[in-house]
Design a protein around this motif. Structure first.
Motif, PDB file in Angstrom:
ATOM      1  N   ASN A  27     -41.136 -74.978  72.711  1.00 14.59           N
ATOM      2  CA  ASN A  27     -40.615 -74.116  71.597  1.00 14.59           C
ATOM      3  C   ASN A  27     -41.769 -73.269  71.148  1.00 14.59           C
ATOM      4  O   ASN A  27     -41.536 -72.454  70.330  1.00 14.59           O
ATOM      5  N   ILE A  28     -42.997 -73.431  71.581  1.00 16.32           N
ATOM      6  CA  ILE A  28     -43.887 -72.614  71.159  1.00 16.32           C
ATOM      7  C   ILE A  28     -44.182 -71.681  72.338  1.00 16.32           C
ATOM      8  O   ILE A  28     -45.359 -71.851  73.284  1.00 16.32           O
ATOM      9  N   THR A  29     -43.177 -70.603  72.609  1.00 24.64           N
ATOM     10  CA  THR A  29     -43.057 -69.845  73.729  1.00 24.64           C
ATOM     11  C   THR A  29     -42.768 -68.476  73.304  1.00 24.64           C
ATOM     12  O   THR A  29     -42.735 -68.041  72.219  1.00 24.64           O
ATOM     13  N   LYS A  30     -43.039 -67.361  74.375  1.00 26.57           N
ATOM     14  CA  LYS A  30     -42.836 -66.258  74.016  1.00 26.57           C
ATOM     15  C   LYS A  30     -41.512 -65.884  73.622  1.00 26.57           C
ATOM     16  O   LYS A  30     -40.653 -66.205  73.795  1.00 26.57           O
ATOM     17  N   ASP A  31     -41.410 -64.407  73.125  1.00 27.34           N
ATOM     18  CA  ASP A  31     -39.940 -63.762  72.921  1.00 27.34           C
ATOM     19  C   ASP A  31     -39.215 -64.532  71.846  1.00 27.34           C
ATOM     20  O   ASP A  31     -37.841 -64.774  72.295  1.00 27.34           O
ATOM     21  N   MET A  32     -39.722 -65.187  70.843  1.00 26.35           N
ATOM     22  CA  MET A  32     -38.996 -65.926  70.240  1.00 26.35           C
ATOM     23  C   MET A  32     -38.929 -65.237  68.545  1.00 26.35           C
ATOM     24  O   MET A  32     -39.890 -64.702  68.082  1.00 26.35           O
ATOM     25  N   THR A  33     -37.722 -65.551  68.050  1.00 28.91           N
ATOM     26  CA  THR A  33     -37.533 -65.085  66.729  1.00 28.91           C
ATOM     27  C   THR A  33     -37.384 -66.319  65.740  1.00 28.91           C
ATOM     28  O   THR A  33     -36.316 -67.046  65.957  1.00 28.91           O
ATOM     29  N   ILE A  34     -38.049 -66.391  64.700  1.00 29.10           N
ATOM     30  CA  ILE A  34     -37.796 -67.531  63.964  1.00 29.10           C
ATOM     31  C   ILE A  34     -37.918 -66.981  62.494  1.00 29.10           C
ATOM     32  O   ILE A  34     -38.641 -66.442  61.778  1.00 29.10           O
ATOM     33  N   ILE A  35     -36.623 -67.535  61.773  1.00 27.09           N
ATOM     34  CA  ILE A  35     -36.666 -67.299  60.396  1.00 27.09           C
ATOM     35  C   ILE A  35     -37.070 -68.374  59.727  1.00 27.09           C
ATOM     36  O   ILE A  35     -36.989 -69.477  59.876  1.00 27.09           O
ATOM     37  N   VAL A  36     -37.785 -68.092  58.574  1.00 29.96           N
ATOM     38  CA  VAL A  36     -38.519 -68.855  57.623  1.00 29.96           C
ATOM     39  C   VAL A  36     -38.039 -68.890  56.228  1.00 29.96           C
ATOM     40  O   VAL A  36     -38.005 -67.803  55.888  1.00 29.96           O
TER      41      VAL A  36
ATOM     42  N   LYS B  90     -49.724 -67.447  66.755  1.00 32.13           N
ATOM     43  CA  LYS B  90     -50.615 -66.232  66.794  1.00 32.13           C
ATOM     44  C   LYS B  90     -50.994 -65.888  68.286  1.00 32.13           C
ATOM     45  O   LYS B  90     -50.712 -64.680  68.528  1.00 32.13           O
ATOM     46  N   PRO B  91     -51.094 -66.714  69.275  1.00 27.45           N
ATOM     47  CA  PRO B  91     -51.482 -66.140  70.614  1.00 27.45           C
ATOM     48  C   PRO B  91     -50.196 -66.144  71.487  1.00 27.45           C
ATOM     49  O   PRO B  91     -50.535 -65.702  72.608  1.00 27.45           O
ATOM     50  N   ILE B  92     -49.111 -66.266  70.669  1.00 29.31           N
ATOM     51  CA  ILE B  92     -48.077 -66.261  71.670  1.00 29.31           C
ATOM     52  C   ILE B  92     -47.340 -64.527  71.732  1.00 29.31           C
ATOM     53  O   ILE B  92     -46.932 -63.982  70.662  1.00 29.31           O
ATOM     54  N   PRO B  93     -47.066 -64.037  72.905  1.00 28.45           N
ATOM     55  CA  PRO B  93     -46.549 -62.810  72.831  1.00 28.45           C
ATOM     56  C   PRO B  93     -45.063 -62.568  72.211  1.00 28.45           C
ATOM     57  O   PRO B  93     -44.336 -63.541  72.428  1.00 28.45           O
ATOM     58  N   ASN B  94     -44.703 -61.354  71.696  1.00 27.47           N
ATOM     59  CA  ASN B  94     -43.480 -60.944  71.229  1.00 27.47           C
ATOM     60  C   ASN B  94     -42.773 -62.157  70.336  1.00 27.47           C
ATOM     61  O   ASN B  94     -41.657 -62.506  70.403  1.00 27.47           O
ATOM     62  N   THR B  95     -43.377 -62.654  69.419  1.00 22.21           N
ATOM     63  CA  THR B  95     -42.944 -63.567  68.597  1.00 22.21           C
ATOM     64  C   THR B  95     -42.580 -62.813  67.174  1.00 22.21           C
ATOM     65  O   THR B  95     -43.580 -62.207  66.713  1.00 22.21           O
ATOM     66  N   ARG B  96     -41.612 -62.880  66.603  1.00 27.30           N
ATOM     67  CA  ARG B  96     -41.245 -62.458  65.252  1.00 27.30           C
ATOM     68  C   ARG B  96     -40.940 -63.555  64.489  1.00 27.30           C
ATOM     69  O   ARG B  96     -40.212 -64.349  64.497  1.00 27.30           O
ATOM     70  N   ILE B  97     -41.919 -63.528  63.262  1.00 24.65           N
ATOM     71  CA  ILE B  97     -41.554 -64.566  62.107  1.00 24.65           C
ATOM     72  C   ILE B  97     -41.168 -63.922  60.923  1.00 24.65           C
ATOM     73  O   ILE B  97     -42.004 -63.117  60.354  1.00 24.65           O
ATOM     74  N   ILE B  98     -39.772 -64.225  60.448  1.00 25.50           N
ATOM     75  CA  ILE B  98     -39.419 -63.409  59.270  1.00 25.50           C
ATOM     76  C   ILE B  98     -39.073 -64.373  58.062  1.00 25.50           C
ATOM     77  O   ILE B  98     -38.356 -65.260  58.299  1.00 25.50           O
ATOM     78  N   GLY B  99     -39.877 -64.013  57.087  1.00 23.79           N
ATOM     79  CA  GLY B  99     -39.682 -64.887  55.630  1.00 23.79           C
ATOM     80  C   GLY B  99     -38.358 -64.321  55.080  1.00 23.79           C
ATOM     81  O   GLY B  99     -38.271 -63.121  55.102  1.00 23.79           O
ATOM     82  N   VAL B 100     -37.655 -65.334  54.697  1.00 23.70           N
ATOM     83  CA  VAL B 100     -36.405 -65.069  53.919  1.00 23.70           C
ATOM     84  C   VAL B 100     -36.388 -65.850  52.462  1.00 23.70           C
ATOM     85  O   VAL B 100     -36.750 -67.077  52.615  1.00 23.70           O
ATOM     86  N   MET B 101     -36.454 -65.291  51.391  1.00 21.36           N
ATOM     87  CA  MET B 101     -36.439 -65.624  49.987  1.00 21.36           C
ATOM     88  C   MET B 101     -35.042 -65.620  49.482  1.00 21.36           C
ATOM     89  O   MET B 101     -34.190 -64.351  49.570  1.00 21.36           O
ATOM     90  N   VAL B 102     -34.514 -66.562  49.106  1.00 18.97           N
ATOM     91  CA  VAL B 102     -33.119 -66.651  48.299  1.00 18.97           C
ATOM     92  C   VAL B 102     -33.369 -66.773  47.010  1.00 18.97           C
ATOM     93  O   VAL B 102     -33.717 -67.703  46.324  1.00 18.97           O
ATOM     94  N   ASP B 103     -32.905 -65.689  46.214  1.00 14.90           N
ATOM     95  CA  ASP B 103     -32.841 -65.787  44.804  1.00 14.90           C
ATOM     96  C   ASP B 103     -31.510 -66.210  44.210  1.00 14.90           C
ATOM     97  O   ASP B 103     -30.578 -65.670  44.464  1.00 14.90           O
ATOM     98  N   GLU B 104     -31.739 -67.761  43.733  1.00 16.39           N
ATOM     99  CA  GLU B 104     -30.318 -68.131  43.157  1.00 16.39           C
ATOM    100  C   GLU B 104     -30.194 -67.611  41.910  1.00 16.39           C
ATOM    101  O   GLU B 104     -28.919 -67.955  41.321  1.00 16.39           O
ATOM    102  N   GLY B 105     -30.857 -66.909  41.135  1.00 16.84           N
ATOM    103  CA  GLY B 105     -30.782 -66.441  39.819  1.00 16.84           C
ATOM    104  C   GLY B 105     -30.841 -67.644  38.732  1.00 16.84           C
ATOM    105  O   GLY B 105     -30.256 -67.798  37.839  1.00 16.84           O
ATOM    106  N   ILE B 106     -32.008 -68.383  38.879  1.00 15.74           N
ATOM    107  CA  ILE B 106     -32.384 -69.221  37.634  1.00 15.74           C
ATOM    108  C   ILE B 106     -33.533 -68.759  36.896  1.00 15.74           C
ATOM    109  O   ILE B 106     -34.599 -68.389  37.176  1.00 15.74           O
TER     110      ILE B 106
END
Length: 311
Positions: free
Chosen positions: A49-58, A78-94
């Motif tokens: 799973n640590i391979t190129k061309d991956m998109t990971i939502i965090v 970091k050394p893996i080509p074409n990897t997108r790591i995207i952070g997603v924050m969920v605002d529950e409204g607390i």
């Protein structure tokens, strides 16, 4: 063995120890401990799973677990080509809680040059969590805020992951979280939830989960966060103290203090057990919101309907 040897790192045999791991009897210096955590997470994720061309939502809350997870993923990919790591924050409204966590998460993403998105309960179901809790009280409906919150958060994260064509949705659950979830479902006798906890849903309607910290105890995640200097949100959610999980957490924590390695044993036994538990894969589209669910009404819409609210 001389006292001087005892105070040295068990791995490098050179640097002074900063941490003693009770269940293994090993001493770690700062450098070896950081390497150990990264190695442990890499093993959990798996080399394939640590391979190129991956998109990971965090999923990012701004707390120690989510930020350590994001840091670990950034390091490993970091050394893996074409990897997108995207952070997603969920605002529950607390009120008085969530905004600070999101601030920490945004600061992290900007420091690590990481894409991020913010989604809210309000835009998803029309109400924030505080409003939902208030409605439940007014209508005298017994609603566990943590149950509702978890359902909506998972729905939002899955939806964003699908929209981004993500290969994985990364969740910051540590070993303690997994052990608590296992025990909660054991106690409730909820076999289906046990199966879902341990296996992928196997449906294109749900993005596969990745849990890089699932084999790392919470106190080690905390130590790692402090050693690398992460600025994380420290305050607990105001609703967490009234949750059923909090009670189970106390039980597991007390067992761990008396019997080091208890959490590992709980999870290890669970992993062996789920090999023999089938997962119900009957997936459908919710008639109200159009999202995936196990019946004609998804769990989040069912909870809202119970309050007399339609999405």
């Amino acid at each position: 063995m001389m006292m001087a040897d005892i105070m040295k790192c068990s791995l490098c045999k050179t640097n002074p120890k900063i941490y003693y791991q009770r269940h293994s009897g090993l001493n770690f210096c700062k450098e070896c401990f950081i390497k150990y955590i990264l190695k442990r997470a890499r093993k959990t994720i798996g080399r394939k799973n640590i391979t190129k061309d991956m998109t990971i939502i965090v999923g990012l809350s701004g707390g120690k677990d989510s930020l350590v997870m994001a840091h670990v993923l950034k390091e490993l990919y970091k050394p893996i080509p074409n990897t997108r790591i995207i952070g997603v924050m969920v605002d529950e409204g607390i009120e008085g809680y969530r905004k600070e966590g999101i601030t920490h998460a945004i600061e992290f993403c900007e420091e690590y040059n990481m894409e991020y998105k913010i989604a809210t309960f309000k835009e998803t179901v029309g109400y924030n969590l505080d409003e939902i809790v208030k409605i439940a009280k007014e209508k005298n409906v017994n609603l566990n805020p943590c149950t509702f919150c978890g359902v909506i958060r998972r729905k939002i994260l899955n939806k964003v992951s699908l929209n981004e064509n993500a290969d994985y949705l990364a969740i910051g659950h540590n070993l303690d979280d997994i052990a608590q979830a296992v025990m909660m479902n054991y106690i409730k006798g909820d076999i289906n939830k046990l199966a879902i906890l341990g296996k992928d849903a196997g449906s294109s309607l749900f993005v596969k989960r990745m849990k890089p910290l699932q084999d790392i105890p919470e106190h080690e995640v905390l130590l790692f966060a402090d050693l690398i200097g992460l600025n994380y949100h420290k305050d607990p959610c105001p609703y967490s103290s009234i949750s059923y999980r909090a009670e189970v957490s106390d039980i597991v924590e007390n067992l761990e203090k008396k019997h080091p390695g208890t959490s590992y044993s709980i999870v290890s036994g669970f992993k062996k057990l789920i090999e023999h538990i089938p997962v119900e894969k009957n997936m459908s589209i919710c008639k109200y919101c159009g999202e995936a669910g196990s019946s004609e009404i998804c769990k989040s819409c069912a909870l809202l309907e119970n309050l007399g609210i339609r999405v």
